[in-house]
Structure formats: C-alpha cells, structure tokens
Motif scaffolding. Sequence first.
Motif, PDB file in Angstrom:
ATOM      1  N   LYS A   1      -0.494   8.808  14.328  1.00  0.00           N
ATOM      2  CA  LYS A   1       0.032   7.442  14.383  1.00  0.00           C
ATOM      3  C   LYS A   1      -0.607   6.613  13.275  1.00  0.00           C
ATOM      4  CE  LYS A   1       0.978   3.681  17.502  1.00  0.00           C
ATOM      5  NZ  LYS A   1       0.994   3.232  18.869  1.00  0.00           N
ATOM      6  N   ARG A   2       0.187   5.742  12.663  1.00  0.00           N
ATOM      7  CA  ARG A   2      -0.342   4.765  11.700  1.00  0.00           C
ATOM      8  C   ARG A   2      -0.902   3.586  12.479  1.00  0.00           C
ATOM      9  NH1 ARG A   2       3.687   2.851   7.539  1.00  0.00           N
ATOM     10  NH2 ARG A   2       1.912   1.546   7.084  1.00  0.00           N
ATOM     11  N   ILE A   3      -2.138   3.220  12.167  1.00  0.00           N
ATOM     12  CA  ILE A   3      -2.823   2.149  12.890  1.00  0.00           C
ATOM     13  C   ILE A   3      -3.530   1.242  11.881  1.00  0.00           C
ATOM     14  CG2 ILE A   3      -4.651   1.611  14.552  1.00  0.00           C
ATOM     15  CD1 ILE A   3      -4.171   4.333  15.825  1.00  0.00           C
ATOM     16  N   ALA A   4      -3.386  -0.072  12.056  1.00  0.00           N
ATOM     17  CA  ALA A   4      -4.151  -1.039  11.256  1.00  0.00           C
ATOM     18  C   ALA A   4      -5.427  -1.349  12.035  1.00  0.00           C
ATOM     19  CB  ALA A   4      -3.347  -2.303  11.018  1.00  0.00           C
ATOM     20  N   VAL A   5      -6.569  -0.949  11.482  1.00  0.00           N
ATOM     21  CA  VAL A   5      -7.863  -1.158  12.137  1.00  0.00           C
ATOM     22  C   VAL A   5      -8.487  -2.423  11.562  1.00  0.00           C
ATOM     23  CG1 VAL A   5     -10.122  -0.163  12.607  1.00  0.00           C
ATOM     24  CG2 VAL A   5      -8.122   1.320  12.476  1.00  0.00           C
ATOM     25  N   LEU A   6      -8.754  -3.377  12.434  1.00  0.00           N
ATOM     26  CA  LEU A   6      -9.310  -4.660  12.018  1.00  0.00           C
ATOM     27  C   LEU A   6     -10.834  -4.641  12.088  1.00  0.00           C
ATOM     28  CD1 LEU A   6      -6.894  -6.928  14.079  1.00  0.00           C
ATOM     29  CD2 LEU A   6      -6.675  -6.233  11.698  1.00  0.00           C
ATOM     30  N   PRO A   7     -11.513  -5.301  11.158  1.00  0.00           N
ATOM     31  CA  PRO A   7     -12.975  -5.397  11.229  1.00  0.00           C
ATOM     32  C   PRO A   7     -13.386  -6.354  12.346  1.00  0.00           C
ATOM     33  CG  PRO A   7     -12.170  -6.641   9.367  1.00  0.00           C
ATOM     34  CD  PRO A   7     -10.980  -5.944   9.970  1.00  0.00           C
ATOM     35  N   PRO A   8     -14.680  -6.356  12.708  1.00  0.00           N
ATOM     36  CA  PRO A   8     -15.155  -7.313  13.711  1.00  0.00           C
ATOM     37  C   PRO A   8     -14.840  -8.749  13.278  1.00  0.00           C
ATOM     38  CG  PRO A   8     -16.855  -5.711  13.218  1.00  0.00           C
ATOM     39  CD  PRO A   8     -15.746  -5.489  12.224  1.00  0.00           C
ATOM     40  N   ILE A   9     -14.674  -9.638  14.236  1.00  0.00           N
ATOM     41  CA  ILE A   9     -14.279 -11.028  13.949  1.00  0.00           C
ATOM     42  C   ILE A   9     -15.206 -11.695  12.935  1.00  0.00           C
ATOM     43  CG2 ILE A   9     -14.089 -13.338  14.964  1.00  0.00           C
ATOM     44  CD1 ILE A   9     -12.903 -12.004  17.438  1.00  0.00           C
ATOM     45  N   GLY A  10     -16.493 -11.468  13.033  1.00  0.00           N
ATOM     46  CA  GLY A  10     -17.445 -12.088  12.108  1.00  0.00           C
ATOM     47  C   GLY A  10     -17.369 -11.557  10.690  1.00  0.00           C
ATOM     48  N   LYS A  11     -16.709 -10.423  10.481  1.00  0.00           N
ATOM     49  CA  LYS A  11     -16.630  -9.821   9.149  1.00  0.00           C
ATOM     50  C   LYS A  11     -15.213  -9.817   8.578  1.00  0.00           C
ATOM     51  CE  LYS A  11     -20.587  -6.849   9.892  1.00  0.00           C
ATOM     52  NZ  LYS A  11     -21.110  -5.490   9.843  1.00  0.00           N
ATOM     53  N   GLN A  12     -14.250 -10.437   9.281  1.00  0.00           N
ATOM     54  CA  GLN A  12     -12.865 -10.376   8.829  1.00  0.00           C
ATOM     55  C   GLN A  12     -12.628 -11.106   7.517  1.00  0.00           C
ATOM     56  OE1 GLN A  12     -10.319 -11.506  12.083  1.00  0.00           O
ATOM     57  NE2 GLN A  12     -10.610  -9.550  13.126  1.00  0.00           N
ATOM     58  N   ASN A  13     -13.444 -12.093   7.187  1.00  0.00           N
ATOM     59  CA  ASN A  13     -13.244 -12.789   5.912  1.00  0.00           C
ATOM     60  C   ASN A  13     -13.818 -11.990   4.739  1.00  0.00           C
ATOM     61  OD1 ASN A  13     -15.885 -13.190   6.616  1.00  0.00           O
ATOM     62  ND2 ASN A  13     -15.969 -15.340   6.024  1.00  0.00           N
ATOM     63  N   ARG A  14     -14.669 -10.988   5.017  1.00  0.00           N
ATOM     64  CA  ARG A  14     -15.256 -10.173   3.944  1.00  0.00           C
ATOM     65  C   ARG A  14     -14.610  -8.802   3.805  1.00  0.00           C
ATOM     66  NH1 ARG A  14     -21.402 -10.316   5.521  1.00  0.00           N
ATOM     67  NH2 ARG A  14     -20.396 -10.302   7.542  1.00  0.00           N
ATOM     68  N   TYR A  15     -14.013  -8.297   4.894  1.00  0.00           N
ATOM     69  CA  TYR A  15     -13.445  -6.957   4.878  1.00  0.00           C
ATOM     70  C   TYR A  15     -11.978  -6.995   5.302  1.00  0.00           C
ATOM     71  CZ  TYR A  15     -18.354  -5.634   4.798  1.00  0.00           C
ATOM     72  OH  TYR A  15     -19.674  -5.499   4.473  1.00  0.00           O
ATOM     73  N   PRO A  16     -11.131  -6.253   4.602  1.00  0.00           N
ATOM     74  CA  PRO A  16      -9.702  -6.238   4.970  1.00  0.00           C
ATOM     75  C   PRO A  16      -9.449  -5.278   6.137  1.00  0.00           C
ATOM     76  CG  PRO A  16     -10.061  -4.813   3.092  1.00  0.00           C
ATOM     77  CD  PRO A  16     -11.393  -5.487   3.384  1.00  0.00           C
ATOM     78  N   ALA A  17      -8.294  -5.402   6.741  1.00  0.00           N
ATOM     79  CA  ALA A  17      -7.864  -4.424   7.741  1.00  0.00           C
ATOM     80  C   ALA A  17      -7.562  -3.118   7.012  1.00  0.00           C
ATOM     81  CB  ALA A  17      -6.626  -4.922   8.465  1.00  0.00           C
ATOM     82  N   LEU A  18      -7.836  -2.012   7.660  1.00  0.00           N
ATOM     83  CA  LEU A  18      -7.562  -0.701   7.084  1.00  0.00           C
ATOM     84  C   LEU A  18      -6.285  -0.146   7.714  1.00  0.00           C
ATOM     85  CD1 LEU A  18     -11.147   0.816   7.253  1.00  0.00           C
ATOM     86  CD2 LEU A  18     -10.026  -0.218   5.287  1.00  0.00           C
ATOM     87  N   ASP A  19      -5.350   0.287   6.883  1.00  0.00           N
ATOM     88  CA  ASP A  19      -4.116   0.902   7.364  1.00  0.00           C
ATOM     89  C   ASP A  19      -4.344   2.412   7.338  1.00  0.00           C
ATOM     90  OD1 ASP A  19      -1.542   1.293   8.213  1.00  0.00           O
ATOM     91  OD2 ASP A  19      -0.647   0.926   6.244  1.00  0.00           O
ATOM     92  N   LEU A  20      -4.625   3.000   8.514  1.00  0.00           N
ATOM     93  CA  LEU A  20      -5.008   4.402   8.615  1.00  0.00           C
ATOM     94  C   LEU A  20      -3.936   5.222   9.308  1.00  0.00           C
ATOM     95  CD1 LEU A  20      -8.655   3.911   9.950  1.00  0.00           C
ATOM     96  CD2 LEU A  20      -7.916   4.137   7.578  1.00  0.00           C
ATOM     97  N   THR A  21      -3.854   6.487   8.945  1.00  0.00           N
ATOM     98  CA  THR A  21      -3.062   7.449   9.703  1.00  0.00           C
ATOM     99  C   THR A  21      -4.059   8.290  10.480  1.00  0.00           C
ATOM    100  OG1 THR A  21      -1.326   7.521   8.043  1.00  0.00           O
ATOM    101  CG2 THR A  21      -1.421   9.354   9.594  1.00  0.00           C
TER     102      THR A  21
END
Length: 92
Positions: free
Chosen positions: A51-71
């Motif tokens: 399954k393709r899943i967008a993995v989000l970083p922790p809330i405190g790090k979302q402004n520094r790290y992008p979501a990862l689009d993983l299979t």
Amino acid sequence: MSAPASIGWQAMGGHTIATEMEETSVKGMHYMDVRDDKGEMTKAALEIKFKRIAVLPPIGKQNRYPALDLTVIHAGERGARARSAMMALREG
C-alpha cells in the motif's frame, strides 16, 4: 492509483503503519518449500500486501520535515504454523 493514506505519529493519536497494513487486503500469495525444526520439507504460503502511505513526521517536527510518500510491502506466513512460531518466539 488512488492517493496514499496519511499516517500520523502514534503518540499523537494517529494510527501506525502496522494497523494500516492489517486493514489492507492480501494482494498476492507466494508458495515455497522450507525445512521445519525436525529437518523435514514442508510447504509455506506467504501473504503479500502492499500500500502507498504518506507518513507524517511528529507534530513538533512537521515544519522541518516533509511527509514521506512510501510504498509499504508486508509479507507474512499464512496459517496456524506462523502463529505458533510467533508464540514460541515470545515465550523464549
């Protein structure tokens, strides 16, 4: 292909990749010959899920790290033998 599901950080109340994969249907099977603990040949069936899943970083790090689009690819043995082997690993 449809848009990937979004997975948040487990501690923040989102669900995990493991729970997302449990909800995913089996996409294929792979059969193989393996030796059991007595040295005898036996057949094993692997269930394949992906399954393709967008993995989000922790809330405190979302402004520094992008979501990862993983299979995510998950394979596990089908049947009671797999469950008994997992129980043996947990006990040992």
